[in-house]
Design a protein around this motif. Structure first.
Motif, PDB file in Angstrom:
ATOM      1  N   THR A 537     163.697  20.483  32.671  1.00 50.41           N
ATOM      2  CA  THR A 537     162.535  19.752  33.168  1.00 50.41           C
ATOM      3  C   THR A 537     161.723  20.663  34.068  1.00 50.41           C
ATOM      4  OG1 THR A 537     161.772  17.842  34.459  1.00 50.41           O
ATOM      5  CG2 THR A 537     163.862  18.835  35.117  1.00 50.41           C
ATOM      6  N   LYS A 539     159.771  19.247  36.437  1.00 50.14           N
ATOM      7  CA  LYS A 539     159.415  18.375  37.552  1.00 50.14           C
ATOM      8  C   LYS A 539     160.070  18.857  38.846  1.00 50.14           C
ATOM      9  CE  LYS A 539     158.716  14.222  34.747  1.00 50.14           C
ATOM     10  NZ  LYS A 539     157.243  14.199  35.014  1.00 50.14           N
ATOM     11  N   PRO A 545     159.615  15.085  45.173  1.00 42.06           N
ATOM     12  CA  PRO A 545     158.450  14.283  44.747  1.00 42.06           C
ATOM     13  C   PRO A 545     158.264  13.034  45.583  1.00 42.06           C
ATOM     14  CG  PRO A 545     160.237  14.090  43.152  1.00 42.06           C
ATOM     15  CD  PRO A 545     160.618  15.191  44.097  1.00 42.06           C
ATOM     16  N   ILE A 568     154.818  23.582  37.467  1.00 43.71           N
ATOM     17  CA  ILE A 568     155.456  22.319  37.841  1.00 43.71           C
ATOM     18  C   ILE A 568     154.656  21.189  37.193  1.00 43.71           C
ATOM     19  CG2 ILE A 568     155.867  20.742  39.785  1.00 43.71           C
ATOM     20  CD1 ILE A 568     156.424  23.275  41.476  1.00 43.71           C
ATOM     21  N   THR A 569     155.352  20.233  36.609  1.00 42.62           N
ATOM     22  CA  THR A 569     154.669  19.149  35.888  1.00 42.62           C
ATOM     23  C   THR A 569     154.757  17.847  36.674  1.00 42.62           C
ATOM     24  OG1 THR A 569     156.691  18.723  34.627  1.00 42.62           O
ATOM     25  CG2 THR A 569     155.067  20.183  33.626  1.00 42.62           C
ATOM     26  N   GLU A 570     153.791  17.660  37.544  1.00 40.53           N
ATOM     27  CA  GLU A 570     153.661  16.416  38.312  1.00 40.53           C
ATOM     28  C   GLU A 570     152.186  16.021  38.303  1.00 40.53           C
ATOM     29  OE1 GLU A 570     156.128  14.695  39.212  1.00 40.53           O
ATOM     30  OE2 GLU A 570     157.824  15.991  39.732  1.00 40.53           O
ATOM     31  N   ASP A 615     154.022  17.834  30.681  1.00 40.82           N
ATOM     32  CA  ASP A 615     155.446  17.523  30.690  1.00 40.82           C
ATOM     33  C   ASP A 615     156.159  18.588  29.858  1.00 40.82           C
ATOM     34  OD1 ASP A 615     157.620  15.336  31.218  1.00 40.82           O
ATOM     35  OD2 ASP A 615     157.832  15.834  29.095  1.00 40.82           O
TER      36      ASP A 615
END
Length: 784
Positions: A537, A539, A545, A568-570, A615
């Protein structure tokens, strides 16, 4: 006392050498009068190589092809000299030795001098060694200047700064006698789960090639050899798992993975290459004759040597199961790797190349193959002037004028600041007022330096943290609350962090990924990036988070800083934070560089060298996908839970959140009046595109002008567009600059169905813009 012992050791070794070797193998040496040709610095290098090779025994040739290690004669805990270890190491492993240990600087300088003096004065031929260490974050030794990570260097889009950095690294290395650095890394970050994204220059071969080229030029300008790695296609392993197999065909290899290597190796003139751990299309690269000989030597005409990575040769039997591993088939390993074109065996394994003499004597290994490999090593040593200057270590009282100088520290800060990418700046939140009350929050904000891998052990306790930098820059009140630990789900520190934010004018929350130095990584300490640290991941981990959300929910302006080694995937942070800043693993001046950008002392000019997906499940998102890729019928999940169904993807999009080349500024730039100096060209021509860039703001700033080329009609499927040039230009507020970018028509070709490189006649479009998606203007030309 040690020098006296060493002199006696040299004398005894020289006598023993002549007694131990077959006199017939030394006839040419004994019959020579005067200075041997190979020691004449004015003689042609090929003549010197031929002369020296003719004087060498099988044992001496073999010793040139195996890496030694200073720990064989220096105790890295006590600095005690092991005389037996010295003689044994130099008998078998005389071509190279590694010194990248977390020890005092002068231990390295002394160990190098002992080793080189032994070789030059205590052996019959006096062949000095390449002395090796790491250099992707700076020279790997205690107290040297720590620069930011390569993934960050590429975000500067400033090759000249990278060249200056590499020259600084070379200067610091030479001060302790080190003459070879394991860098640059020109692998491509096209598999974001892979742990070593931080070591690369990003996803694009052209950008990586330019950065690698300038690193090589800077390093070798001071006669420190570069080692370009990892050859080739290493950074796209199956499942993102380190050393895993890489799948692809010949065309993908040549179109995507090799251009960055060719630019750094051939155009840059690199004196060595490190082969990679992986297999490509089922063939281990360490034993890939097609890659290492047919392409590298016969097509590219590369004259120097290839060294394996640590323990890589053993993988032929162990991981790849191409020979028996218990016990390891040392002859089998050697006969796979050496004839394929992997000339030198690094340590960390079984030292399989020690079987070379018996393989030659038995006829299994042609002597010509051995001579070829040794010649490549000797050629590099002559080219770099190693025989004339085997010792470069300076006295202890001179190191401070060469290592970690104020100039190098300032350079680290400059590169770091130019590498920072402004991803979001809602309502002009940035730059901050220096009188603002600031709450600095987050596990990466203070307490340790969030460096990448390949920094010296315990470096995390040296450097300027974000909190340090903000406090130094601010005239207002600055408070700090960690909020949470990086590797924990514990939220007990949230209350303190929320209170700090509520009492401030603005909050700066620093979160991200973390890596470790190699000592800690191999000790098994936790990390989320780094060598052999791969993830499923992209994230934020643990409580991070939730901490960001808690601070945003206070209603105070919240600037989020991603301190990381990869994207980073947020996406929700992009939408809800007041501003979002990406700082890939920093230099020792990282906190000051960050503050320079946050307070507007430096106008951000960094552009992403790697795209950010929404994502991990939408990867890959590199920009230069083949035509027919990126079908888009996107869906979405809204913040209130509403589902909007699509098809590509059902509830997401295959497009990037932030594309390659993206980055905001405190200035705005307008593009206009693109022209090409030629409308019709041949394959032998060069074409120049010219565009006007206007700074339509009240702030001076720098813009990275990017040029992409699209082949409109082709006989095979080609990338939809490819970066072929860029220029970072400074434009004063309200002013216009004319920018020209040139490229060769021979560089826009393809590998056709017969696997021939050709530039096909037809139309091509030049796109110029601020990112790979933000293309502002274009023009078309035809190749006849």
């Amino acid at each position: 006392m040690r020098l006296i012992e060493l002199c006696l050791l040299f004398c005894s070794f020289a006598i023993q050498t002549l007694a131990d070797n077959d006199p017939r193998e030394h006839d040419s040496r004994r019959n020579c009068s005067g200075t041997p040709l190979y020691k004449n610095p004015h003689a042609a290098i090929e003549d010197r190589v031929t002369d020296l090779l003719s004087r060498m025994t099988l044992a001496e040739k073999t010793a040139q092809l195996i890496q030694g290690d200073m720990s064989n004669w220096i105790n890295t805990t006590t600095n005690a000299l092991n005389k037996t270890g010295l003689t044994q190491s130099m008998k078998d492993k005389a071509g190279f030795f590694y010194v990248g240990y977390p020890v005092p600087q002068q231990w390295v300088a002394e160990a190098v001098t002992i080793g080189q003096e032994y070789l030059v004065k205590g052996t019959s031929l006096g062949i000095p060694a390449f002395v090796q260490s790491e250099g992707i974050h700076g020279f790997l030794i205690e107290g040297a200047t720590i620069f930011n990570s390569p993934i960050a260097h590429a975000c500067s889009w400033n090759p000249n700064l990278v060249q200056k950095m590499a020259s600084a690294i070379a200067l610091e290395s030479r001060a302790l006698g080190v003459n070879q650095i394991f860098a640059p890394v020109v692998d491509l970050a096209r598999e974001l789960r892979y742990g070593r994204v931080e070591e690369t220059y990003g996803e694009d071969s052209f950008l990586a090639g330019e950065m690698g080229y300038h690193y090589v030029k800077g390093l070798q300008s001071l006669n420190v050899s570069a080692t370009v790695k990892h050859f080739a296609a290493f950074a796209t392993p199956e499942q993102g798992l380190n050393t895993g197999p890489v799948h692809g065909g010949e065309r993908e290899l040549r179109t995507t993975y090799l251009p960055s290597f060719k630019r750094a190796i051939i155009d840059g003139g690199a004196f060595s290459i490190m082969s990679s751990y992986n297999s490509y299309d089922g063939v281990p690269t360490i034993a890939d004759y097609h890659l290492l000989t047919e392409i590298l030597r016969k097509e590219w005409l590369y004259e120097y040597y290839v060294i394996s990575d640590a323990g890589a040769t053993d993988r032929l039997c162990g991981a790849f199961k191409m020979c028996t591993s218990n016990p390891i088939d040392k002859e089998g390993v050697t006969l796979y790797a050496l004839p394929a074109g992997n000339d030198v065996e690094m340590g960390g394994g079984s030292f399989n190349f020690l079987t070379i003499p018996q393989l030659v004597k038995s006829g299994k290994l042609p002597l010509a193959k051995l001579n070829q490999a040794v010649s490549r090593v000797l050629r590099a040593k002559f080219e770099i002037g190693l025989f004339e200057t085997p010792y470069t270590a300076v006295p202890p009282n001179e190191t401070s004028s060469l290592i970690h100088t104020p100039q190098h520290v300032a350079l680290a800060r400059e590169i770091d600041a130019e590498s920072i990418v402004l991803l979001e700046n809602h309502d002009g939140t940035l730059p901050l007022s220096k009188s603002a009350k600031v709450a600095v929050i987050g596990p990466m904000a203070h307490g340790y330096m969030n460096y990448g891998d390949y920094v010296v052990n315990a470096s995390q306790f040296r450097g300027v943290t974000p909190l340090d930098g903000i406090r130094a820059a601010s005239n207002g009140k600055v408070t700090y609350a960690r909020g949470c630990e990086r590797w924990s789900t514990d939220q007990s520190g949230f209350a303190e962090a929320i209170a700090a934010a509520e009492q401030a004018d603005v909050a700066v929350v620093v979160v991200g990924t973390w890596s470790r130095d190699q000592v800690e990584l191999w000790a098994g300490l936790n990390a989320t990036t780094g060598e052999h640290v791969d993830i499923s991941t992209l994230k934020l981990v643990g409580a991070m988070p939730y901490l960001v959300k808690a601070i945003i929910d206070t209603g105070k302006p919240t600037i989020v800083v991603f301190s990381s080694g990869k994207p980073i995937t947020e996406p929700w942070i992009s939408a809800n934070a007041s501003a979002l800043v990406q700082q890939f693993y920093p230099s020792e001046q990282g906190g000051n560089a960050l503050a320079d950008v946050l307070y507007g002392t430096v106008n951000p000019s960094g552009k992403l060298s790697v795209a950010f997906p929404y994502d991990v499940g939408t990867t890959p998102v590199y920009y230069d996908y083949l035509n027919s890729g990126r079908t888009v019928d996107a869906g979405k999940i809204y913040a209130n839970g509403t589902l909007e169904f699509g098809h590509q993807y059902v509830l997401n999009t295959p497009l990037p959140l932030y594309e390659f080349g993206y980055g905001k500024s405190y200035s705005t730039f307008l593009y206009s009046n693109v022209t090409l100096d030629k409308a019709y060209v041949s394959v032998r021509d060069e074409i120049t595109a010219t565009v006007q860039i206007t700074n339509n703001s009240t702030r001076d700033g720098s813009e990275v002008v990017q040029l992409y080329v699209a082949d409109l009609v082709s006989s095979i499927v080609v990338p939809n567009k490819q970066l072929k040039g860029f220029s970072k230009v400074f434009v004063k507020a309200g002013k216009t600059r004319i920018v020209s970018i040139s490229f060769k028509i021979s560089e826009i070709g393809l590998w056709n169905r017969n696997m021939e490189y050709v530039v096909e006649p037809g139309e091509f479009t030049v796109w110029i813009g601020s990112s790979s998606l933000d293309l502002r203007t274009n023009a078309t030309f035809s190749v006849y």
